[in-house]
Write an enzyme that holds these catalytic residues in place. Structure first.
Site, PDB file in Angstrom:
ATOM      1  N   SER A 107       0.834  -1.203   0.000  1.00  0.00           N
ATOM      2  CA  SER A 107       0.000   0.000   0.000  1.00  0.00           C
ATOM      3  C   SER A 107       0.868   1.252   0.000  1.00  0.00           C
ATOM      4  CB  SER A 107      -0.881  -0.021   1.254  1.00  0.00           C
ATOM      5  OG  SER A 107      -1.428   1.256   1.513  1.00  0.00           O
ATOM      6  N   TYR A 129      -1.949   5.732  -5.092  1.00  0.00           N
ATOM      7  CA  TYR A 129      -2.934   6.794  -5.273  1.00  0.00           C
ATOM      8  C   TYR A 129      -2.272   7.857  -6.139  1.00  0.00           C
ATOM      9  CZ  TYR A 129      -5.834   4.975  -1.470  1.00  0.00           C
ATOM     10  OH  TYR A 129      -6.639   4.199  -0.694  1.00  0.00           O
ATOM     11  N   THR A 155      -5.548   2.746  -7.354  1.00  0.00           N
ATOM     12  CA  THR A 155      -6.871   2.731  -6.722  1.00  0.00           C
ATOM     13  C   THR A 155      -7.705   3.875  -7.292  1.00  0.00           C
ATOM     14  OG1 THR A 155      -5.924   1.809  -4.715  1.00  0.00           O
ATOM     15  CG2 THR A 155      -8.094   2.829  -4.517  1.00  0.00           C
ATOM     16  N   LYS A 221      -7.850  -0.602  -9.807  1.00  0.00           N
ATOM     17  CA  LYS A 221      -8.549  -1.261  -8.699  1.00  0.00           C
ATOM     18  C   LYS A 221      -9.690  -0.386  -8.198  1.00  0.00           C
ATOM     19  CE  LYS A 221      -7.817  -2.769  -3.907  1.00  0.00           C
ATOM     20  NZ  LYS A 221      -8.232  -1.555  -3.165  1.00  0.00           N
ATOM     21  N   HIS A 245     -13.605  -1.606  -2.234  1.00  0.00           N
ATOM     22  CA  HIS A 245     -12.736  -1.133  -1.147  1.00  0.00           C
ATOM     23  C   HIS A 245     -13.222  -1.703   0.187  1.00  0.00           C
ATOM     24  CE1 HIS A 245      -9.676   2.340  -0.790  1.00  0.00           C
ATOM     25  NE2 HIS A 245      -9.689   1.787   0.411  1.00  0.00           N
TER      26      HIS A 245
END
Ligand code: GLV
Length: 346
Positions: A107, A129, A155, A221, A245
Site C-alpha cells: 500500500s 494513489y 486505486t 482497482k 474497497h
C-alpha cells in the site's frame, strides 16, 4: 492461537486482542455498512453445480498473473498501516506471500517503506494513489520500479474518503507513512492524510499521464461496472480489479462477486480480472475463479492473521485458504484452475 481451522478463528482471536480504535478502523465500512456485509453475504448465497467422475487425484492450483507464475490464484490485497497489527508490519505479510508463491500488493499508506517491504522478495505489486503532488507520485513509481515491483495497482474508487462512522466516532489511528516521509513527519490520521494526498480531480487523462511515466503494467482497482472496465482497457490497463474497497467507500454498492461476470463479459479477454471483498473461504476463491476472475485477493483476513502471529499467522491463514481451495476444486470436479467454469455457480 492453537490449531486454527478456518479464517474465522483468526478473526475471533484478533478481535479479542486489538485496541477498540484499531478494530473499528479495520472492521468498519461506510455509512450503513450495507456493502461491507453484502460482500460476504453474496458469497454465502451462491450455490454450486459440481461435475463428477473427473479424476481429481492431482489438484493443480498453479496459475499466472500478468505473465508471472503463481502457486495459487490468491493474493494479498493492499491494506494500510500494518504496524497497527504487528511489530513486523508489512514485512511479515510480504514474507508469508513470498513463501506461499503468491502476489503481495504493498500500500502507498504502508507503515514501512516499499524498499523495506522489497526485502521479502517474491512477486510484489505497488498500490498507488495519484496524489495531488504529481512529482511525488512519479517519484513513488520510480522507487517501485527500482525496488523490483512488477505492476502498479492504481486505486480509482477513492477520489475522497468514504464516511466511516466508526472512525468518525472513535477517531482513526494516528500514524506515520513511511513511503511519504518527505511530507508526513509526525503522525496523522488516515482521514487527514487522505485529504492531502488523494486528488479528487483525477480523470482518465491522469491514467494516460501515469502510463506515460512508466512501462510497468498497471491494474485499475475499484472498478464496479462493465462500462468502466472497457474504458480501463482503452486507457491501457493490463488488468481490472473489481473492488468496492471492502465496503469502506461508496455504500449501497453490490457485492464485488456479483459484478465479476459483467466485467469479464465486457472485457472479453482483453485484460485480466481480479476481485476482492468478503473472501473468507477457499470455496469463495473457487467461486471467484469460476466466474472468471484470474486471481482472488484477501484484505481483512490477512490483518486478522497478522495480528495473531505475524508472518507465521499469515502463512497459516494462506495454507488454510489453499487447502480449502484444493478441497473445493476436487469436489467440484475441477482438477485444474482452468476447469472451474461459470456454469458451476448459481
Ligand atoms: C485505506 O484505503 C482504507 O480503506 O482505510
Amino acid at each position: 492461537l492453537d490449531n486454527p481451522v478456518n479464517l474465522y478463528d483468526f478473526q475471533t482471536h484478533a478481535r479479542a486482542r486489538l485496541d477498540p480504535q484499531v478494530l473499528a478502523y479495520l472492521e468498519g465500512g461506510a455509512l450503513d455498512e450495507v456493502t461491507l456485509h453484502e460482500n460476504e453475504q453474496a458469497f454465502l448465497r451462491k450455490r454450486l453445480r459440481p461435475r463428477v467422475l473427473r479424476d481429481v487425484s492431482t489438484p493443480d492450483l498453479t496459475s499466472t498473473v500478468l505473465g508471472r507464475s503463481i502457486a495459487v490464484p490468491v493474493g494479498i490485497a493492499p491494506t494500510a498501516q500494518h504496524h497497527l497489527f504487528h511489530a513486523d508490519a508489512e514485512l511479515a505479510a510480504a514474507r508469508a506471500a513470498a513463501s506461499a508463491g503468491i502476489p503481495f500488493v504493498g500500500s502507498t499508506m504502508s507503515s514501512i517503506s516499499l524498499e523495506e517491504i522489497a526485502q521479502a522478495g517474491g512477486l510484489r505489486w505497488m498500490q498507488l494513489y495519484i496524489q495531488q503532488d504529481r512529482v511525488l507520485t512519479e517519484k513513488l513509481v520510480q522507487r517501485a520500479v527500482a525496488a523490483g515491483y512488477k505492476a502498479l495497482v492504481v486505486t480509482v474508487d477513492t477520489p475522497v474518503l468514504g464516511r466511516r462512522e466508526r472512525d468518525l466516532r472513535l477517531g482513526s489511528p494516528r500514524q506515520t507513512y513511511a513511503n511519504l516521509d518527505d511530507i508526513s513527519a509526525e503522525g496523522e490520521t488516515l482521514a487527514d492524510a487522505a485529504k492531502r494526498l488523494i486528488d479528487p480531480r483525477i480523470t482518465w487523462d491522469d491514467i494516460d499521464w501515469l502510463r506515460s511515466t512508466t512501462s510497468l503494467p498497471f491494474v485499475l482497482k475499484g472498478i464496479m461496472t462493465g462500462a468502466d472496465a472497457s474504458l480501463a482497457v482503452e486507457h491501457g490497463a493490463a488488468a481490472v480489479w473489481v473492488s468496492n474497497h471492502g465496503g469502506r467507500q461508496l455504500d449501497r454498492l453490490p457485492a464485488t462477486i456479483d459484478m465479476v461476470a459483467e466485467v469479464v463479459d465486457a472485457l472479453a479477454g482483453r485484460a485480466e480480472v481480479y476481485v476482492d471483498g468478503g473472501v473468507r473461504r477457499g470455496l469463495d476463491v473457487a467461486i471467484g475463479l469460476a466466474l472468471g476472475a484470474r486471481c482472488v485477493f484477501l484484505g481483512r483476513p490477512i490483518l486478522y492473521a497478522l495480528t495473531c502471529d505475524g508472518e507465521r499467522g499469515v502463512a497459516a491463514a494462506l495454507r488454510i485458504i489453499e487447502a480449502e481451495l484444493a478441497n473445493a476444486m476436487a469436489l467440484l470436479g475441477a482438477p485444474r484452475v482452468a476447469d472451474l467454469e461459470r456454469s458451476m455457480v448459481v
